[in-house]
Write a protein that holds these residues in place. Sequence first.
Motif, PDB file in Angstrom:
ATOM      1  N   VAL A 158       0.844  -1.162  -0.244  1.00 16.45           N
ATOM      2  CA  VAL A 158       0.005  -0.075  -0.013  1.00 16.45           C
ATOM      3  C   VAL A 158       1.014   1.272   0.076  1.00 16.45           C
ATOM      4  O   VAL A 158       0.768   2.218  -0.486  1.00 16.45           O
ATOM      5  N   THR A 159       2.026   1.168   0.998  1.00  8.27           N
ATOM      6  CA  THR A 159       2.868   2.120   0.846  1.00  8.27           C
ATOM      7  C   THR A 159       3.326   2.496  -0.781  1.00  8.27           C
ATOM      8  O   THR A 159       3.559   3.722  -1.038  1.00  8.27           O
ATOM      9  N   PHE A 160       3.801   1.449  -1.173  1.00  6.15           N
ATOM     10  CA  PHE A 160       4.419   1.721  -2.597  1.00  6.15           C
ATOM     11  C   PHE A 160       3.442   2.488  -3.317  1.00  6.15           C
ATOM     12  O   PHE A 160       3.860   3.238  -4.195  1.00  6.15           O
TER      13      PHE A 160
ATOM     14  N   ASN B 188       0.513   4.111  -2.442  1.00  2.00           N
ATOM     15  CA  ASN B 188       0.200   5.375  -2.079  1.00  2.00           C
ATOM     16  C   ASN B 188       1.089   6.451  -2.395  1.00  2.00           C
ATOM     17  O   ASN B 188       0.516   7.568  -2.350  1.00  2.00           O
ATOM     18  N   THR B 189       2.264   6.016  -2.257  1.00  2.00           N
ATOM     19  CA  THR B 189       3.260   7.173  -2.518  1.00  2.00           C
ATOM     20  C   THR B 189       3.669   7.287  -3.815  1.00  2.00           C
ATOM     21  O   THR B 189       4.804   8.019  -4.096  1.00  2.00           O
TER      22      THR B 189
ATOM     23  N   ARG C 264       3.241   8.874  -7.372  1.00  2.00           N
ATOM     24  CA  ARG C 264       2.312   9.852  -7.670  1.00  2.00           C
ATOM     25  C   ARG C 264       1.639   9.318  -9.270  1.00  2.00           C
ATOM     26  O   ARG C 264       0.766   9.831  -9.417  1.00  2.00           O
TER      27      ARG C 264
ATOM     28  N   LEU D 131      -1.305   7.208  -8.194  1.00  2.00           N
ATOM     29  CA  LEU D 131      -2.394   8.168  -7.808  1.00  2.00           C
ATOM     30  C   LEU D 131      -3.267   8.910  -8.771  1.00  2.00           C
ATOM     31  O   LEU D 131      -4.408   9.060  -8.891  1.00  2.00           O
TER      32      LEU D 131
ATOM     33  N   LYS E 189      -7.302   8.100  -9.374  1.00  2.00           N
ATOM     34  CA  LYS E 189      -8.007   9.105  -8.763  1.00  2.00           C
ATOM     35  C   LYS E 189      -8.899   9.798  -9.936  1.00  2.00           C
ATOM     36  O   LYS E 189      -8.446  10.281 -10.828  1.00  2.00           O
TER      37      LYS E 189
ATOM     38  N   VAL F 125     -16.302   0.596   2.658  1.00  2.00           N
ATOM     39  CA  VAL F 125     -17.189   1.159   1.761  1.00  2.00           C
ATOM     40  C   VAL F 125     -16.337   2.607   1.219  1.00  2.00           C
ATOM     41  O   VAL F 125     -15.849   3.467   1.991  1.00  2.00           O
TER      42      VAL F 125
ATOM     43  N   ASN G  83     -15.927   7.969  -3.414  1.00  2.00           N
ATOM     44  CA  ASN G  83     -16.122   8.742  -4.857  1.00  2.00           C
ATOM     45  C   ASN G  83     -16.480   7.930  -5.929  1.00  2.00           C
ATOM     46  O   ASN G  83     -16.757   8.452  -6.913  1.00  2.00           O
TER      47      ASN G  83
ATOM     48  N   TYR H  92      -9.585   4.615  -7.568  1.00  2.00           N
ATOM     49  CA  TYR H  92      -8.832   4.432  -6.324  1.00  2.00           C
ATOM     50  C   TYR H  92      -9.756   4.286  -5.418  1.00  2.00           C
ATOM     51  O   TYR H  92      -9.175   3.433  -4.483  1.00  2.00           O
ATOM     52  N   ASP H  93     -10.919   4.675  -5.093  1.00  2.00           N
ATOM     53  CA  ASP H  93     -11.706   4.096  -4.088  1.00  2.00           C
ATOM     54  C   ASP H  93     -11.900   2.666  -4.017  1.00  2.00           C
ATOM     55  O   ASP H  93     -11.986   1.769  -3.251  1.00  2.00           O
TER      56      ASP H  93
ATOM     57  N   TRP I 198      -9.011   1.057  -3.074  1.00  2.00           N
ATOM     58  CA  TRP I 198      -8.787   1.015  -1.494  1.00  2.00           C
ATOM     59  C   TRP I 198      -9.800   0.037  -0.755  1.00  2.00           C
ATOM     60  O   TRP I 198      -9.528  -0.803   0.271  1.00  2.00           O
TER      61      TRP I 198
ATOM     62  N   MET J 234     -15.139   6.226   3.658  1.00  2.00           N
ATOM     63  CA  MET J 234     -13.741   5.990   3.562  1.00  2.00           C
ATOM     64  C   MET J 234     -12.936   6.510   4.550  1.00  2.00           C
ATOM     65  O   MET J 234     -13.238   7.350   4.959  1.00  2.00           O
TER      66      MET J 234
ATOM     67  N   THR K 251      -4.752   9.549   1.939  1.00  2.00           N
ATOM     68  CA  THR K 251      -3.190  10.067   1.986  1.00  2.00           C
ATOM     69  C   THR K 251      -3.182  11.314   2.332  1.00  2.00           C
ATOM     70  O   THR K 251      -3.826  12.367   2.183  1.00  2.00           O
TER      71      THR K 251
END
Lengths: 897, 416, 196
Positions: B212-214, B216-217, B219, B222, B226, B273, B276, B280-281, B284, C1, C5
């Motif tokens: 997740v870190t990979f 979410n960080t 760019r 994202l 998103k 749940v 958006n 991305y959601d 998640w 949610m 971030t």
Amino acid sequence: MALKPVTSPDIEAPTIRLTIDGQQVEAKQGVSLYDVISQTGKIIPAMCYHYTFDPFGSCGMCLVMVEGKKAPVRSCTAKAEAGMQVRCEGEDLFLARKKAVEKHLTIHPLDCPVCDADGHCELQDMAFQHGVTNLVNAKPKGLPEDRRSLVLDFNMNRCILCGECINICKDVQMVDALQFFKKEGTTHVVAKGDKGLVCEFCGDCLAVCPVGAITNKYSKYVYKPWQLKKTTSTCAYCADGCQMSIETSGKDVQRVTSPLSWKNKWGDRAETAEGHGGLCVRGRFGFQYIDSKERLGMPLVRTDEGFAPRSWFEAMDTVVGRLKAIKAQHGPNAIAGLITARCTNEELYLFQKLMRAAIGTNQVDSSARYGHLNFTRALQHAAGVGRMMNGYEEITKANVLLLIGTDITETNPVASLRVKEAIRVYGAQAIVATSRLTNIAKLASHPLPITAGSERWFIQALVKAAVEEDLVDEAATTAAPEAFGALKAAVAGLSWEVLTARTGTSREAVVEAVRLYAEAPKAVILCAEGVTRQVDGYAGVLNLVDLAWVTGKLTRPGCGVNALPEEANEQGAVDMGVASELLPGQALYADEDARAKFATAWRCSLPSPDPGATLMEILKRCREGRIKALYLVGENPLATLPASTGVREALEKVELLLCQDPFLTETGQLAHVVLPATTFAEKDGTFTNLEGKVNRVRPALEPYEDARPDWEIFAALGTVLGHPMEYEAAQDVQREIMKLLPGYYNLGEPRPVTARPEGYLRDDYVREVAARYAAGAEADQAARPFALTIGQVLYHSGKLSTRAPGLLQLYPSKGRLQMNPEDLAQLQLGPQDAVRVTSAQGAVELRTEPNHDLARGTCFFPEHFNEPPIKDLAECVVDPTTSVPAFKFIRVAIEKL
Amino acid sequence: MPQPLEDQRTTVYKVDPEHPANPTLPTLRTEEMMLNMGPQHPSTHGVLKVVLALEGERIVKATPVMGFLHRGVEKLAEDGTYHQFIPHTDRLDYVCAMYNNFAYCRAVEKLLDLKVPPRAEYLRTIVAEVQRIIGHLFWLGTQALDIGAMTVFFYTFRDREILLDFFDELCGARLTTSWYRIGGVERDFTPDLVEKLRRFCDYFPPKLEEYVTFLNTNRIWLSRTKGVAVISAEDAVNFGLSGPTLRGSGVDYDLRKFEPYAAYGDCEWSVPVGKNGDTYDRYWVRVEEMRQSRNMVKQLLGKIPDGPVMADVPSVTLPPKDKVFNDLASMIQQFKLFSQGFQAPKGEIYCGTEAAKGELGFYIVSDGGGKPYRLKIRAPSFIHMGAFDFMARGYMIADIVTIFGTYDIVMGECDR
Amino acid sequence: MTEKTEEKSLLREVWDALSFSEIRMAMRVALKHMFVKPVTFQYPREKRTIPDAHRGALGLLRYDDGTERCVGCDLCEAACPSRCIKVVSAENPDVPLSRYATEFYIDITKCVFCGYCVEACPVNALAMTKMYEYSTADKRQLIFDKQRLYEIGEKHIEDAKRYLYAHNQEKNDTESLQYRYKFPHQVAGLTPPQDS
């Protein structure tokens, strides 16, 4: 049979009311309670019940609660009574039934993996349905298998002693070959007398066995039901038209099963009047020729080094080239064709169309010429009916059956069950006039032994007795007084001394027989080869028509004159007009209008009539060199006709002998080109059975190697010869037949026929009748005292069945002459001694065997085998009207060697 | 007569109305471009073909073309016994075979009104959740790969391997499992397998956080997820979406929660749940589901009840093998069940199960015989394809890869 | 949610960009993994351990005294969901009342390795093995006949037995005697096939 009146459908019993699961039901008094319940649509498990015979009550499954009784009762053996309150469902009954299954299971071996019945086993079904899971104290019987019998093995470990096999053998087949037998503390089902089976091997016991206790040696352990593809078709051996399921896996036929089975155990007893759904030994066990390795896989063309396999393209090229050349050089009448009546209706139709429309000759004939045409043409001539007048149901329900010259249990075993049922269930009187003590004669109420070959005299004696004893029907005779007068005059010319001397019967016996026949409300005459295949068979059938007419039985419903055809589709061959004098629908070829109708439909001009161009004439023309090309489809005249007819010379003389057959026959050996045809199991089409019912033949297998169905070959030949026959399937041919003969297929149901003798009685009768009552000169019998009959046996049908190893095992080619044991003793013959049989045509040497059923002074040889060539002793007498060759009855002298 | 030659020029020049005075300056005609994508495109996840209508780089219309993997599975079902269809279900969503087995068996059990023993229910739930982790790991890896983050792919596949090996030990196959049976499961857990799962439960959370870190960080990740393929809650419901695809839009709908079946009622968990309704959601939601699944497995492993793993209903379930050799009744049961199958009662049922991709439903019509008369599969991937055009319109062509992935589509179940 | 971030401050973003923090992070992961044992195998040389329950190629088994277990009942053929088994059976001439498979084919190209045939077999004559390397350029070799299946069974007899144990088809050796099909022998008074 305690419950006999119950199941005899014609006996009237008062109607009663009873309640089954709260539902009011009406029933006949005294009927089995089980039958009443199953009429309401409820199915109670029962392993020993089958509707074709009386309830037996051994399995203990069909339990129901009857109000007023403490314990459940077996509904099959209980009789329905008025006011009964019956409950068929409930936990207590379920448990009681479960207990009954468990009882059977505890002594059953653990051999589902090897058992042939696995997957088709009522015991399995019952155990599964009732949720039996754990058996305590299971004790299998541990018995060795009984392998003493031919065809069938009895494994008593699996037997649940339901007695279905014994009952069907006794009640339906009336053979009674099986029995219960106690041995070392356990009850077995064994053949009578604890020996190997001596029976007709119909295999109905195998069909009704709900477990795997009876197994078939020919397909033992080679299949499981889920591996098999089931195709319902019609048997191609005799004309009974039995429905059968050919079960195949891949390219192999594994077994043949019948609609009769323990699975179809619910029915109305009255339904069996139209057939019980079983098969005979030929149908059930004679399937092995279908996937035989002897089959022809490729067309063969004769070269200098003998036969060479060729592709269809090359073979057809050769055939068409030669046919075209012959037609161009010698005209269409240099070509002739013969076809077997084992082909389907569509093929028979297409063959005559090919010969008439594409080639342009009327020289076409089928194997119906060997006898059945005598019957159809006589009946058509006298009564306007071209087939048997009575169906199975009418035979079953007749009061009197007159069987003349037929060994019906051998030639038409399943049709014979109708006679048996008439005797057993409906209490019919059967008069069986034959020279040998046939199986049906043993069951008949009035077996009437007559001298061999005297059937026609016997019929004349019957007519004479009917007229003289005033057993005539007033209405029928007064309607045609001249005809009756002529008949009276004709029979007056016959003397009783001559008739009784020739037939070997007494006047009293004849009078008794005809009295029975004349006085019965429903009386059916059945004849077969003993009349139709004899010398003057045509006149013989007309004599029978006379008998029926004067006694008023010709036009009355439920009565009639019938002759049993031999091959599967002889009736179809006649109906499809495969005879030089006939057109499809039995229209006369000489009839201009009929011819015009077909000429228009086929868009061609038809050859001029040539009614004489029948089988024997075609062979004669071959010998004379007038016919240059002969097209034989499934026919094997060389092995059928006696040498005195010159058949070999005829076949050797033609320039092109074209044979089309699944096997390489004796005739095929002489051929220039042999085309591989398929058997019925690879064909689509229909057969017309003896009742006139059109039965469907369905392909169970892909054609063997390169073999093709006959209709495809005809269509290809026709198209190449310049008459387009573009059919894609047998159904296309069927559609054409439907257009030309509306109503012929009739949804598989026979069309009822009514005899219309009025025209004949008015016009031709007086002129013709005297001739058929003229007592011809009797040949001197002193020099050749024995009457040799060449006839059919139960285990074979024509030559085709001799390709089935299973049937050969049951009845091999023994090459022995069957004789009465007393005759043997008189000739001082031991079992191994050889004799010389001499006729006017020559002599043959062979060994003998005793046969108790034969009358003294007669002997018998099966027609299926030519080893030694005993048929060549015969001379061939051709019927003056129908050209039917008669060669099955020979007077011979026998001397010890 | 000679025909005039057709105008074969591909580009038609016409006079620009704004520069009528300069006829020599041609203007290009604008037109929609049709672009076939797939069925052999690496990012289409199997053999999906999409016909794209493009205006420049914008997607005007996207028509999914399906059927390249059609094998007639529903028809095959009519040809065999109920039992024989289980291996065929493996090949629906081949990434999550256990779920297909589960959904099918549940449907047949509902038809038969068959009760599964509690131990089997627990094992079924645990394995189903393990399968969910496998499915989501697979999705995460491939989605990241498609978008351009390759590393995650290797890591998620490494962890997936651990679980696939667990399946191999459990039932003998990694993908085509056929472990579920009508009335229970084929084989019990061994203590060794329980231990392996426990270890995995401890091993997995830090790894998941790492991935997740990979992302979410990252760019690129994202910006490419998103706001892409947005669908509102209302539209999602109207299109019949289900599973994470639906929950990403904020609809709190999960069959495991609403009609708790198997052992889902016996453990603590929540339904993640989104808000958006974008890719991305949904990402998640899936990640959060993995955490929940891992928690469920850990909880359930601790309280598996004892008992049999197969129901004992002689008319449906197989007898124990040792009895087959010695007891005729059991042998008959064995033969009848394998050669003819059990007789299901007449009727029709639908039974939906929350699979990794959404609601996987089986609709069975029984005529009272040993084979289904008709069997219809409600495959989530197929239903989701209905919303494809709606969700893809207006995005750039480069986003199509993201949109493919956002459904977690598997063509095996889509085409059937 | 529930998770979001964090929004980074502008300063932080500038610093991250200048110091290549993302690259540093990636390099850190890469460096760390240089010291981790690889999870992959060098396949033809190294092979993974196959679990006992593994459903690999099918083999036919014999009892320890060499008699064929298969009685040719064809139940495997009925059980097979992909119809890849063909059994041709016949009467066994040596033992009365018994049946055997004269031919036995498994079209392994059609096989789905579901193991139903093993489950169905009422004599445990079939078992799956750990064999998986039988790829070939000639498709005809993938139709395993009776001989090939017995060869597989013989070669992998231990694996096959373990497979049967793992899938509850047979218990371990000492108890396995009651997992024997004894029927025709019992009747004929012959000793049933024995395991040593």
